[in-house]
Motif scaffolding. Sequence first.
Motif, PDB file in Angstrom:
ATOM      1  N   ALA A   1      13.915  -3.363 -63.771  1.00  0.00           N
ATOM      2  CA  ALA A   1      15.118  -2.759 -64.124  1.00  0.00           C
ATOM      3  C   ALA A   1      14.646  -1.247 -63.955  1.00  0.00           C
ATOM      4  O   ALA A   1      14.487  -0.515 -64.934  1.00  0.00           O
ATOM      5  CB  ALA A   1      15.515  -2.717 -65.466  1.00  0.00           C
ATOM      6  N   PRO A   2      14.436  -0.775 -62.644  1.00  0.00           N
ATOM      7  CA  PRO A   2      13.765   0.222 -62.561  1.00  0.00           C
ATOM      8  C   PRO A   2      14.873   1.666 -62.415  1.00  0.00           C
ATOM      9  O   PRO A   2      14.199   3.048 -62.791  1.00  0.00           O
ATOM     10  CB  PRO A   2      13.027   0.634 -60.902  1.00  0.00           C
ATOM     11  CG  PRO A   2      14.086  -0.523 -60.170  1.00  0.00           C
ATOM     12  CD  PRO A   2      14.630  -1.508 -61.321  1.00  0.00           C
ATOM     13  N   LEU A   3      15.960   1.385 -62.324  1.00  0.00           N
ATOM     14  CA  LEU A   3      16.891   2.754 -62.139  1.00  0.00           C
ATOM     15  C   LEU A   3      17.116   3.487 -63.432  1.00  0.00           C
ATOM     16  O   LEU A   3      17.197   4.628 -63.318  1.00  0.00           O
ATOM     17  CB  LEU A   3      18.304   2.273 -61.406  1.00  0.00           C
ATOM     18  CG  LEU A   3      18.261   1.603 -60.281  1.00  0.00           C
ATOM     19  CD1 LEU A   3      19.706   1.107 -59.885  1.00  0.00           C
ATOM     20  CD2 LEU A   3      17.643   2.576 -59.128  1.00  0.00           C
ATOM     21  N   THR A   4      17.175   2.841 -64.476  1.00  0.00           N
ATOM     22  CA  THR A   4      17.448   3.514 -65.795  1.00  0.00           C
ATOM     23  C   THR A   4      16.249   4.365 -66.075  1.00  0.00           C
ATOM     24  O   THR A   4      16.273   5.779 -66.272  1.00  0.00           O
ATOM     25  CB  THR A   4      17.728   2.740 -66.916  1.00  0.00           C
ATOM     26  OG1 THR A   4      19.035   1.981 -66.585  1.00  0.00           O
ATOM     27  CG2 THR A   4      17.856   3.437 -68.088  1.00  0.00           C
ATOM     28  N   PRO A   5      15.078   3.943 -66.099  1.00  0.00           N
ATOM     29  CA  PRO A   5      13.713   4.949 -66.269  1.00  0.00           C
ATOM     30  C   PRO A   5      13.943   5.913 -65.568  1.00  0.00           C
ATOM     31  O   PRO A   5      13.446   6.986 -65.633  1.00  0.00           O
ATOM     32  CB  PRO A   5      12.531   3.840 -65.945  1.00  0.00           C
ATOM     33  CG  PRO A   5      13.078   2.490 -66.438  1.00  0.00           C
ATOM     34  CD  PRO A   5      14.658   2.441 -65.937  1.00  0.00           C
TER      35      PRO A   5
ATOM     36  N   ILE B   1      18.735  -4.116 -74.429  1.00  0.00           N
ATOM     37  CA  ILE B   1      18.112  -2.884 -74.924  1.00  0.00           C
ATOM     38  C   ILE B   1      16.909  -2.475 -74.192  1.00  0.00           C
ATOM     39  O   ILE B   1      16.120  -3.406 -74.215  1.00  0.00           O
ATOM     40  CB  ILE B   1      18.181  -2.627 -76.369  1.00  0.00           C
ATOM     41  CG1 ILE B   1      19.385  -2.880 -77.068  1.00  0.00           C
ATOM     42  CG2 ILE B   1      17.428  -1.413 -76.764  1.00  0.00           C
ATOM     43  CD1 ILE B   1      19.108  -3.193 -78.741  1.00  0.00           C
ATOM     44  N   ASN B   2      16.814  -1.252 -73.718  1.00  0.00           N
ATOM     45  CA  ASN B   2      15.554  -1.001 -72.992  1.00  0.00           C
ATOM     46  C   ASN B   2      15.202   0.395 -73.322  1.00  0.00           C
ATOM     47  O   ASN B   2      16.155   1.144 -73.747  1.00  0.00           O
ATOM     48  CB  ASN B   2      15.505  -1.239 -71.391  1.00  0.00           C
ATOM     49  CG  ASN B   2      16.770  -0.414 -70.777  1.00  0.00           C
ATOM     50  OD1 ASN B   2      16.844   0.770 -70.943  1.00  0.00           O
ATOM     51  ND2 ASN B   2      17.548  -1.517 -70.145  1.00  0.00           N
ATOM     52  N   THR B   3      13.850   0.583 -73.335  1.00  0.00           N
ATOM     53  CA  THR B   3      13.360   2.165 -73.674  1.00  0.00           C
ATOM     54  C   THR B   3      12.761   2.415 -72.441  1.00  0.00           C
ATOM     55  O   THR B   3      12.117   1.917 -71.671  1.00  0.00           O
ATOM     56  CB  THR B   3      12.668   1.875 -74.888  1.00  0.00           C
ATOM     57  OG1 THR B   3      11.307   1.191 -74.434  1.00  0.00           O
ATOM     58  CG2 THR B   3      13.196   1.290 -76.095  1.00  0.00           C
ATOM     59  N   THR B   4      12.472   3.920 -72.434  1.00  0.00           N
ATOM     60  CA  THR B   4      11.662   4.731 -71.497  1.00  0.00           C
ATOM     61  C   THR B   4      11.035   5.879 -72.242  1.00  0.00           C
ATOM     62  O   THR B   4      11.790   6.476 -72.984  1.00  0.00           O
ATOM     63  CB  THR B   4      12.676   5.211 -70.368  1.00  0.00           C
ATOM     64  OG1 THR B   4      13.643   4.309 -69.795  1.00  0.00           O
ATOM     65  CG2 THR B   4      11.618   5.960 -69.507  1.00  0.00           C
TER      66      THR B   4
ATOM     67  N   GLN C   1      10.436  -0.656 -70.682  1.00  0.00           N
ATOM     68  CA  GLN C   1      10.381  -1.803 -70.998  1.00  0.00           C
ATOM     69  C   GLN C   1      11.753  -2.421 -71.811  1.00  0.00           C
ATOM     70  O   GLN C   1      12.371  -1.367 -72.248  1.00  0.00           O
ATOM     71  CB  GLN C   1       9.378  -2.394 -72.212  1.00  0.00           C
ATOM     72  CG  GLN C   1       9.438  -1.591 -73.540  1.00  0.00           C
ATOM     73  CD  GLN C   1       8.240  -1.687 -74.148  1.00  0.00           C
ATOM     74  OE1 GLN C   1       7.417  -2.721 -74.127  1.00  0.00           O
ATOM     75  NE2 GLN C   1       8.136  -0.998 -75.467  1.00  0.00           N
ATOM     76  N   ASP C   2      12.078  -3.609 -71.611  1.00  0.00           N
ATOM     77  CA  ASP C   2      13.164  -4.192 -72.306  1.00  0.00           C
ATOM     78  C   ASP C   2      12.650  -4.646 -73.602  1.00  0.00           C
ATOM     79  O   ASP C   2      11.464  -5.121 -73.908  1.00  0.00           O
ATOM     80  CB  ASP C   2      13.677  -5.519 -71.427  1.00  0.00           C
ATOM     81  CG  ASP C   2      14.276  -5.278 -70.284  1.00  0.00           C
ATOM     82  OD1 ASP C   2      14.861  -4.076 -70.036  1.00  0.00           O
ATOM     83  OD2 ASP C   2      14.440  -6.405 -69.343  1.00  0.00           O
ATOM     84  N   VAL C   3      13.655  -4.288 -74.545  1.00  0.00           N
ATOM     85  CA  VAL C   3      13.107  -4.588 -76.186  1.00  0.00           C
ATOM     86  C   VAL C   3      14.017  -5.611 -76.819  1.00  0.00           C
ATOM     87  O   VAL C   3      13.653  -6.127 -77.902  1.00  0.00           O
ATOM     88  CB  VAL C   3      13.042  -3.428 -76.764  1.00  0.00           C
ATOM     89  CG1 VAL C   3      12.079  -2.378 -76.468  1.00  0.00           C
ATOM     90  CG2 VAL C   3      14.045  -2.763 -77.142  1.00  0.00           C
ATOM     91  N   GLY C   4      14.819  -6.137 -76.209  1.00  0.00           N
ATOM     92  CA  GLY C   4      15.696  -7.235 -76.852  1.00  0.00           C
ATOM     93  C   GLY C   4      17.265  -7.098 -76.399  1.00  0.00           C
ATOM     94  O   GLY C   4      17.621  -6.448 -75.670  1.00  0.00           O
ATOM     95  N   PRO C   5      17.930  -8.027 -77.142  1.00  0.00           N
ATOM     96  CA  PRO C   5      19.378  -8.233 -76.519  1.00  0.00           C
ATOM     97  C   PRO C   5      20.299  -6.840 -77.174  1.00  0.00           C
ATOM     98  O   PRO C   5      19.815  -6.573 -78.356  1.00  0.00           O
ATOM     99  CB  PRO C   5      19.926  -9.524 -77.294  1.00  0.00           C
ATOM    100  CG  PRO C   5      18.939  -9.654 -78.485  1.00  0.00           C
ATOM    101  CD  PRO C   5      17.541  -8.958 -77.786  1.00  0.00           C
ATOM    102  N   GLY C   6      20.995  -6.477 -76.496  1.00  0.00           N
ATOM    103  CA  GLY C   6      21.963  -5.420 -76.850  1.00  0.00           C
ATOM    104  C   GLY C   6      23.550  -5.796 -77.114  1.00  0.00           C
ATOM    105  O   GLY C   6      23.709  -6.823 -77.876  1.00  0.00           O
TER     106      GLY C   6
END
Length: 175
Positions: free
Chosen positions: A79-83, A107-110, A121-126
């Motif tokens: 999932a490269p676009l959001t970062p 949910i992902n964090t950058t 990274q992805d961190v879990g369901p949102g």
Amino acid sequence: IQFLEKEITLFHARAVDKIITESESNIDFIGFHGQTIFHNAGEKISKQLGDGKLLSKLTKKKVVYNFRQNDLKNGGQGAPLTPIFHKMLAKKLNLKNVTFINIGGIINTTTIYDDGHFEAQDVGPGICLIDKWIRINSKKKYDDKGKIAKTGKINKKILNKAIKNFIILNNKYIY
């Protein structure tokens, strides 16, 4: 699946044509994600429906696609676009050593470090869990504008426990 892939591509071609017509913009290229039907970053498997070559032919524009596969091949989670967007935003706002949390279906964090290096990274369901609950418990597909959620009450005990479980240590998330 081939039929659906073509339909998704045709839908996107119509959307691009409408955007170009209504905005009177000159579009140089199109980023085409497609529709993800299966994704497992751990196994480095991801399948999106959408034909980038057909979209290019229909719109007469250069189309950049296959983001997830390329990211997986290069050690990402697909999932490269959001970062990349977060990195551009941090630069524009002159933010250093910052972490963005993106709550979508997943949910992902950058985290962007002072030297410009970034990790995501992805961190879990949102929202996907809320959407599923809505589909099971109502005739709706999702909670439009959070109307149903706004009728609830915050359970402080659960909220505080969730916050305590979310620890940031040296810009790495520990659960």
